[in-house]
Design a protein around this motif. Structure first.
Motif, PDB file in Angstrom:
ATOM      1  N   LYS A  23      40.240  48.150  12.893  1.00 17.53           N
ATOM      2  CA  LYS A  23      41.007  48.415  14.254  1.00 17.53           C
ATOM      3  C   LYS A  23      40.207  47.821  15.493  1.00 17.53           C
ATOM      4  N   GLN A  24      39.107  48.359  15.496  1.00 19.40           N
ATOM      5  CA  GLN A  24      38.110  47.728  16.696  1.00 19.40           C
ATOM      6  C   GLN A  24      38.031  46.315  16.630  1.00 19.40           C
ATOM      7  N   SER A  28      39.208  43.823  19.861  1.00 20.67           N
ATOM      8  CA  SER A  28      38.120  42.816  20.425  1.00 20.67           C
ATOM      9  C   SER A  28      38.786  41.563  20.389  1.00 20.67           C
ATOM     10  N   ILE A  29      39.410  41.166  19.012  1.00 15.22           N
ATOM     11  CA  ILE A  29      39.951  39.779  19.162  1.00 15.22           C
ATOM     12  C   ILE A  29      41.137  39.666  20.090  1.00 15.22           C
ATOM     13  N   ALA A  36      41.341  33.884  26.614  1.00 13.93           N
ATOM     14  CA  ALA A  36      41.464  32.627  25.999  1.00 13.93           C
ATOM     15  C   ALA A  36      42.853  32.172  26.815  1.00 13.93           C
ATOM     16  N   GLN A  37      43.748  32.855  26.705  1.00 16.16           N
ATOM     17  CA  GLN A  37      45.182  32.646  27.060  1.00 16.16           C
ATOM     18  C   GLN A  37      45.359  32.304  28.645  1.00 16.16           C
ATOM     19  N   LYS A  38      44.385  33.229  29.147  1.00 15.87           N
ATOM     20  CA  LYS A  38      44.425  33.200  30.705  1.00 15.87           C
ATOM     21  C   LYS A  38      43.577  31.973  31.161  1.00 15.87           C
ATOM     22  N   GLU A  39      42.569  31.464  30.579  1.00 15.21           N
ATOM     23  CA  GLU A  39      41.911  30.211  30.905  1.00 15.21           C
ATOM     24  C   GLU A  39      42.604  29.201  30.633  1.00 15.21           C
ATOM     25  N   ILE A  40      43.307  29.061  29.474  1.00 12.39           N
ATOM     26  CA  ILE A  40      44.456  28.075  29.177  1.00 12.39           C
ATOM     27  C   ILE A  40      45.542  27.827  30.586  1.00 12.39           C
ATOM     28  N   PHE A  41      46.012  29.067  30.782  1.00 10.79           N
ATOM     29  CA  PHE A  41      46.999  29.126  31.946  1.00 10.79           C
ATOM     30  C   PHE A  41      46.360  28.461  33.167  1.00 10.79           C
TER      31      PHE A  41
END
Length: 109
Positions: A23-24, A28-29, A36-41
């Motif tokens: 779960k931890q 983390s993933i 990563a999605q924020k950086e791609i946007f």
């Protein structure tokens, strides 16, 4: 305490710890995925802005004004094209470079 009860308690504890660690790891993933999605946007947004700037910079009217303001361009006099028989050959002409320079600097009718 019976031996089987102790064994089941040990297996349950092991599975509980393993479940907690998985779960931890998943949490983390997921956080890495969100980053990563924020950086791609942000990168897609930057690319969109750069494309808009590029299309503005390549507008023909704007380029024509820049050429007129900053370059003193005028067409060369004469014709720059010659027939292939007037171009010297390396093998047959000892003064190959001299003839090329003469041919390039000569004004054609």
């Amino acid at each position: 305490m019976k031996r089987s009860t102790f064994l089941f308690l040990l297996i349950a504890t092991f599975l509980g710890v393993a479940t907690y660690l998985v779960k931890q790891n998943v949490i983390s993933i997921e956080q890495d995925l969100l980053i990563a999605q924020k950086e791609i946007f942000q990168l897609e947004e930057s690319i969109h802005i750069l494309k808009a700037e590029w299309s503005h910079l390549n507008e023909p009217n704007r380029l024509q004004k820049l050429v007129e303001n900053h370059l003193s361009y005028s067409p060369m006099e004469g014709n720059q094209l010659v027939s292939m028989d007037k171009v010297p050959s390396k093998e047959s002409d000892k003064d190959y470079q001299g003839r090329l320079v003469t041919l390039a600097s000569a004004k054609l009718p």
